[in-house]
Design a protein around this motif. Sequence first.
Motif, PDB file in Angstrom:
ATOM      1  N   LEU A   1       1.037  17.821 -21.079  1.00 28.76           N
ATOM      2  CA  LEU A   1       0.910  16.374 -21.226  1.00 28.76           C
ATOM      3  C   LEU A   1       2.006  15.673 -20.424  1.00 28.76           C
ATOM      4  CD1 LEU A   1      -0.014  16.371 -24.985  1.00 28.76           C
ATOM      5  CD2 LEU A   1      -1.546  15.905 -23.082  1.00 28.76           C
ATOM      6  N   ALA A   2       2.019  15.978 -19.124  1.00 34.14           N
ATOM      7  CA  ALA A   2       3.045  15.446 -18.228  1.00 34.14           C
ATOM      8  C   ALA A   2       2.439  15.111 -16.868  1.00 34.14           C
ATOM      9  CB  ALA A   2       4.155  16.475 -18.050  1.00 34.14           C
ATOM     10  N   VAL A   3       2.985  14.094 -16.246  1.00 30.57           N
ATOM     11  CA  VAL A   3       2.613  13.700 -14.889  1.00 30.57           C
ATOM     12  C   VAL A   3       3.913  13.463 -14.128  1.00 30.57           C
ATOM     13  CG1 VAL A   3       1.433  11.979 -13.456  1.00 30.57           C
ATOM     14  CG2 VAL A   3       0.499  12.556 -15.720  1.00 30.57           C
ATOM     15  N   ASP A   4       4.023  14.069 -12.943  1.00 29.27           N
ATOM     16  CA  ASP A   4       5.161  13.834 -12.048  1.00 29.27           C
ATOM     17  C   ASP A   4       4.603  13.388 -10.718  1.00 29.27           C
ATOM     18  OD1 ASP A   4       7.591  14.941 -13.549  1.00 29.27           O
ATOM     19  OD2 ASP A   4       6.146  16.586 -13.710  1.00 29.27           O
ATOM     20  N   TRP A   5       5.237  12.402 -10.091  1.00 31.73           N
ATOM     21  CA  TRP A   5       4.739  11.987  -8.790  1.00 31.73           C
ATOM     22  C   TRP A   5       5.824  11.946  -7.735  1.00 31.73           C
ATOM     23  CZ3 TRP A   5       5.134   8.122 -12.600  1.00 31.73           C
ATOM     24  CH2 TRP A   5       5.947   7.030 -12.279  1.00 31.73           C
TER      25      TRP A   5
ATOM     26  N   SER B   1       8.945   6.601  -3.656  1.00 34.12           N
ATOM     27  CA  SER B   1       8.712   6.470  -5.084  1.00 34.12           C
ATOM     28  C   SER B   1       8.663   7.854  -5.713  1.00 34.12           C
ATOM     29  CB  SER B   1       7.402   5.730  -5.376  1.00 34.12           C
ATOM     30  OG  SER B   1       7.200   5.612  -6.771  1.00 34.12           O
ATOM     31  N   THR B   2       9.376   8.023  -6.794  1.00 33.46           N
ATOM     32  CA  THR B   2       9.295   9.238  -7.591  1.00 33.46           C
ATOM     33  C   THR B   2       9.271   8.802  -9.046  1.00 33.46           C
ATOM     34  OG1 THR B   2      11.698   9.464  -7.695  1.00 33.46           O
ATOM     35  CG2 THR B   2      10.560  10.697  -5.959  1.00 33.46           C
ATOM     36  N   GLY B   3       8.713   9.658  -9.882  1.00 32.80           N
ATOM     37  CA  GLY B   3       8.706   9.301 -11.288  1.00 32.80           C
ATOM     38  C   GLY B   3       7.944  10.292 -12.127  1.00 32.80           C
TER      39      GLY B   3
ATOM     40  N   ARG C   1       0.863  -1.175   0.000  1.00 30.87           N
ATOM     41  CA  ARG C   1       0.000   0.000   0.000  1.00 30.87           C
ATOM     42  C   ARG C   1       0.894   1.217   0.000  1.00 30.87           C
ATOM     43  NH1 ARG C   1      -0.483   3.562   3.585  1.00 30.87           N
ATOM     44  NH2 ARG C   1      -2.193   4.995   3.633  1.00 30.87           N
ATOM     45  N   TYR C   2       0.553   2.188  -0.866  1.00 35.19           N
ATOM     46  CA  TYR C   2       1.315   3.435  -0.874  1.00 35.19           C
ATOM     47  C   TYR C   2       0.443   4.558  -1.405  1.00 35.19           C
ATOM     48  CZ  TYR C   2       2.179   2.097  -5.755  1.00 35.19           C
ATOM     49  OH  TYR C   2       2.037   1.705  -7.064  1.00 35.19           O
ATOM     50  N   VAL C   3       0.811   5.786  -1.038  1.00 34.00           N
ATOM     51  CA  VAL C   3       0.084   6.979  -1.452  1.00 34.00           C
ATOM     52  C   VAL C   3       1.060   7.876  -2.209  1.00 34.00           C
ATOM     53  CG1 VAL C   3      -1.221   9.001  -0.671  1.00 34.00           C
ATOM     54  CG2 VAL C   3      -1.455   6.814   0.549  1.00 34.00           C
ATOM     55  N   LEU C   4       0.607   8.374  -3.359  1.00 37.36           N
ATOM     56  CA  LEU C   4       1.415   9.273  -4.172  1.00 37.36           C
ATOM     57  C   LEU C   4       0.671  10.577  -4.405  1.00 37.36           C
ATOM     58  CD1 LEU C   4       2.583   6.866  -7.047  1.00 37.36           C
ATOM     59  CD2 LEU C   4       3.800   7.411  -4.919  1.00 37.36           C
ATOM     60  N   ASP C   5       1.420  11.658  -4.525  1.00 34.81           N
ATOM     61  CA  ASP C   5       0.895  12.917  -5.043  1.00 34.81           C
ATOM     62  C   ASP C   5       1.318  12.979  -6.501  1.00 34.81           C
ATOM     63  OD1 ASP C   5      -0.377  13.861  -2.784  1.00 34.81           O
ATOM     64  OD2 ASP C   5       1.256  15.190  -2.179  1.00 34.81           O
ATOM     65  N   LEU C   6       0.321  13.040  -7.399  1.00 34.70           N
ATOM     66  CA  LEU C   6       0.579  13.061  -8.830  1.00 34.70           C
ATOM     67  C   LEU C   6       0.202  14.425  -9.385  1.00 34.70           C
ATOM     68  CD1 LEU C   6      -0.992   9.921  -8.283  1.00 34.70           C
ATOM     69  CD2 LEU C   6       0.580   9.689 -10.179  1.00 34.70           C
ATOM     70  N   ARG C   7       1.198  15.159  -9.868  1.00 41.18           N
ATOM     71  CA  ARG C   7       0.965  16.478 -10.476  1.00 41.18           C
ATOM     72  C   ARG C   7       0.675  16.239 -11.955  1.00 41.18           C
ATOM     73  NH1 ARG C   7       1.551  21.275  -8.726  1.00 41.18           N
ATOM     74  NH2 ARG C   7       2.846  20.628  -6.976  1.00 41.18           N
ATOM     75  N   CYS C   8      -0.564  16.523 -12.345  1.00 39.22           N
ATOM     76  CA  CYS C   8      -1.030  16.264 -13.707  1.00 39.22           C
ATOM     77  C   CYS C   8      -1.127  17.581 -14.467  1.00 39.22           C
ATOM     78  CB  CYS C   8      -2.390  15.577 -13.672  1.00 39.22           C
ATOM     79  SG  CYS C   8      -2.380  14.034 -12.723  1.00 39.22           S
ATOM     80  N   ASP C   9      -0.300  17.736 -15.467  1.00 35.92           N
ATOM     81  CA  ASP C   9      -0.263  18.964 -16.266  1.00 35.92           C
ATOM     82  C   ASP C   9      -0.807  18.642 -17.656  1.00 35.92           C
ATOM     83  OD1 ASP C   9       0.369  21.187 -17.825  1.00 35.92           O
ATOM     84  OD2 ASP C   9       2.292  21.522 -16.818  1.00 35.92           O
TER      85      ASP C   9
ATOM     86  N   ALA D   1      10.732   5.897 -13.293  1.00 33.20           N
ATOM     87  CA  ALA D   1      10.248   5.575 -11.951  1.00 33.20           C
ATOM     88  C   ALA D   1      11.382   5.032 -11.093  1.00 33.20           C
ATOM     89  CB  ALA D   1       9.122   4.546 -12.014  1.00 33.20           C
ATOM     90  N   ALA D   2      11.370   5.466  -9.839  1.00 30.32           N
ATOM     91  CA  ALA D   2      12.272   4.911  -8.826  1.00 30.32           C
ATOM     92  C   ALA D   2      11.399   4.449  -7.672  1.00 30.32           C
ATOM     93  CB  ALA D   2      13.261   5.964  -8.353  1.00 30.32           C
TER      94      ALA D   2
END
Length: 162
Positions: A76-80, A91-93, A64-72, A110-111
């Motif tokens: 047309l980009a997503v960073d988490w 996790s980053t990616g 189980r994990y929680v991410l903040d995903l910045r959706c632009d 992704a890492a």
Amino acid sequence: MSVREPVHRTHLVARATPAEVYAVVTDFAAYPRLFPEFKQARIVSTTGDVVRVEFRAEVVIAVRYVLDLRCDAAALAVDWTFVEGEIVTGSTGSWRFTASGEGTTIDYRAALDVKAPLPGFILRRVTDGLVAASLPNMFASIEREVRKRQAAPPSPPQARQT
């Protein structure tokens, strides 16, 4: 403990626009239907362009994990970035979607950090399952969903109230 180097993969989705592919990837609630390892994806909150999502996945063991995903959508980009988790401790990616001929190139990075009371070879298997080993299936699932959405009849126009 970091058990793997960041993963970087590119994939071409033929006959699809970047916006079509972006729409599939940012449909977080659909992840359990699209990707077999995801058992649940719950949108916790949305603040501006940041969507906080709790994921529950199962690859060898349940995580189980929680991410903040910045959706632009404009870029047309997503960073988490990682918020919290059990077993997964970081996790980053990012996702990038660019036009390429008559299709779209997905650039995925992704890492993942995993910490568990397990032998190292099992931790490597968990990490590989969550990131590197699942990528071909993930890309195939994205392509299937793009095709399904392209084939769906358009929604009828809403009747206007006068």
